[in-house]
Enzyme design. Structure first.
Site, PDB file in Angstrom:
ATOM      1  N   LYS A  39      -7.306   6.858 -19.637  1.00 10.55           N
ATOM      2  CA  LYS A  39      -7.555   7.261 -21.082  1.00 10.55           C
ATOM      3  C   LYS A  39      -6.062   7.119 -21.990  1.00 10.55           C
ATOM      4  CE  LYS A  39     -11.396   8.452 -18.995  1.00 10.55           C
ATOM      5  NZ  LYS A  39     -11.714   9.565 -18.480  1.00 10.55           N
TER       6      LYS A  39
ATOM      7  N   TYR B 202     -14.909  17.550 -16.661  1.00 10.25           N
ATOM      8  CA  TYR B 202     -15.321  16.294 -16.404  1.00 10.25           C
ATOM      9  C   TYR B 202     -16.324  16.363 -15.368  1.00 10.25           C
ATOM     10  CZ  TYR B 202     -15.195  11.298 -15.307  1.00 10.25           C
ATOM     11  OH  TYR B 202     -15.445   9.957 -14.939  1.00 10.25           O
TER      12      TYR B 202
ATOM     13  N   ARG C 102       0.866  -1.300  -0.002  1.00 10.58           N
ATOM     14  CA  ARG C 102       0.054  -0.094  -0.043  1.00 10.58           C
ATOM     15  C   ARG C 102       1.030   1.262  -0.143  1.00 10.58           C
ATOM     16  NH1 ARG C 102      -1.543   2.136   4.743  1.00 10.58           N
ATOM     17  NH2 ARG C 102      -2.255  -0.008   5.625  1.00 10.58           N
TER      18      ARG C 102
ATOM     19  N   ASP D 245      -5.544  19.412 -15.156  1.00  4.73           N
ATOM     20  CA  ASP D 245      -6.133  18.015 -15.785  1.00  4.73           C
ATOM     21  C   ASP D 245      -5.556  17.873 -17.201  1.00  4.73           C
ATOM     22  OD1 ASP D 245      -7.509  15.616 -16.415  1.00  4.73           O
ATOM     23  OD2 ASP D 245      -9.348  16.103 -15.697  1.00  4.73           O
TER      24      ASP D 245
END
Ligand code: PLP
Length: 372
Positions: free
Chosen positions: A196, A99, A47, A171
């Site tokens: 993406k 978005y 983690r 972004d």
């Protein structure tokens, strides 16, 4: 080193024990300590960090020209980390065309924790100036924007934001580091849905935050990543890094194909309007030419008619797949307003296209028969 070379080599370490040319996938959740209690290889528990994630973070940080990066299990988790690194009572400024998932996050879960937000038209610098409050800490940019393909001036917004002692996060999902370098225009943080273009094959959900400087704000983001644990699995990191190896050449074809589609649609009698920054008729074309190397693989267009007519066109495609998301090798078409939900300001006659890497003749032939 040039960005094409970084994309291929960064973060790869031929395996010391076998000589394998590609770094192996390390699925271990935990790493051995030395007799003295130390962690000789720097890894402790998966983690907190693992070799595949470290490789991915190193590569994307280098592609963006940043100093460090934190990978997350989705683009949304990456955006969440930016907001979670702020404090209750802080204020953020975000674009009015962005978005939808991140906008809804601010309206819903973060409003509940008293993080304030204002939606602003990022093409209007006076509106941006007017939106600042004494508690404004972060300004978000998304350029080109989703789905209207507006281009935002990263340098102008960074200058204004820094005057107000706040920071800018960009972004960069649509443009990718191949086409646009937000740090070179003054942004402090860059984030991606690696889902993406970076992964590029529609088979991994992921996100990443890159920081220009390894400062206190990034340390909070790292803490959220390691303590909260919304981290990508080693296999997802491996696949994403594998996708990045071909990012530069994929983007060249995405851009060339999208430009050809934009020109085809602009000349089609059934089409009312095409939104693509590469067209000289696009209102932000001059800015896009300055800020981007090429204009990307995403575009949207408005059909002459209503939502029903847009759905009809989408129902007739054969090569394009009707699906949300973007940035994969295959072309996708989507009626955007119906996926964005009740807050949408997207025109009902708008279809968004993610232009893939198929032969351009096949892509255009499919659109031609769907429009006829
Ligand atoms: C998809 C997307 C996101 C969210 O990423 P997920 O991996 O789906 O959570 C954020 N920003 C943009 C521009 C996107 O296209």
């Amino acid at each position: 080193m040039k960005i094409e070379t970084i994309a291929i080599h960064s973060g790869n370490h031929p395996d010391e024990s076998t000589g394998a040319v590609v770094s192996p996938i390390n699925l271990a959740t935990t790493f051995e300590r030395d007799a003295d209690g130390s962690y000789p290889k720097g890894y402790k528990y998966s983690r907190t960090n693992n070799p595949n994630r470290a490789s991915l973070e190193q590569c994307v940080a280098e592609l963006e020209g940043g100093s460090c990066a934190a990978a997350f299990s989705s683009g949304s988790a990456a955006a969440m980390a930016l907001f979670q690194a702020l404090s209750a009572g802080d204020h953020v400024i975000v674009p009015d065309d962005m978005y939808h998932g991140i906008a809804n996050m601010l309206r819903g879960m973060f409003a509940q924790w008293n993080l304030q937000h204002t939606f602003v038209n990022m093409q209007d610098m006076q509106a941006l100036e007017d939106a600042f409050q004494s508690n404004t800490k972060l300004v978000l940019i998304e350029t080109p924007s989703n789905p209207m393909m507006k281009v935002t001036d990263i340098k102008a917004i960074s200058d204004i934001t820094h005057n107000h002692h706040a920071i800018v996060a960009c972004d960069n999902t649509f443009a990718t580091p191949i086409l646009q370098s937000p740090f070179s225009f003054g942004a402090d943080l860059v984030f991606h849905a690696t889902t993406k273009y970076l992964n590029g094959h529609s088979d991994v959900i992921g996100g990443i935050v890159v920081a220009k400087h390894d400062d206190d704000f990034f340390k909070r983001i790292r803490d959220i990543q390691q303590v909260g644990g919304a981290v990508p699995a080693p296999f997802d990191c491996f696949l994403t890094l594998r996708g990045i190896r071909t990012l530069a050449i994929r983007m060249n074809v995405h851009c060339a194909n999208a430009m050809a589609v934009a020109e085809f649609l602009s000349n089609h009698s059934s089409v009312e309007k095409v939104h693509y920054p590469g067209l000289i008729t696009h209102p932000n074309h001059a800015l896009a030419s300055k800020q981007m190397k090429q204009f990307g693989g995403m575009l949207s267009f408005q059909i002459k008619g209503d939502a029903a007519r847009a759905f009809e066109v989408a129902s007739k495609v054969k090569l394009f797949t009707r699906a949300t998301s973007l940035g994969g090798v295959e072309s996708l078409i989507e009626h955007r307003a119906s996926i964005e939900g009740p807050h949408t300001t997207t025109p009902q006659n708008l279809l968004r296209l993610s232009i893939g890497l198929e032969h351009i003749d096949d892509i255009i032939a499919d659109l031609e028969q769907a429009l006829s």
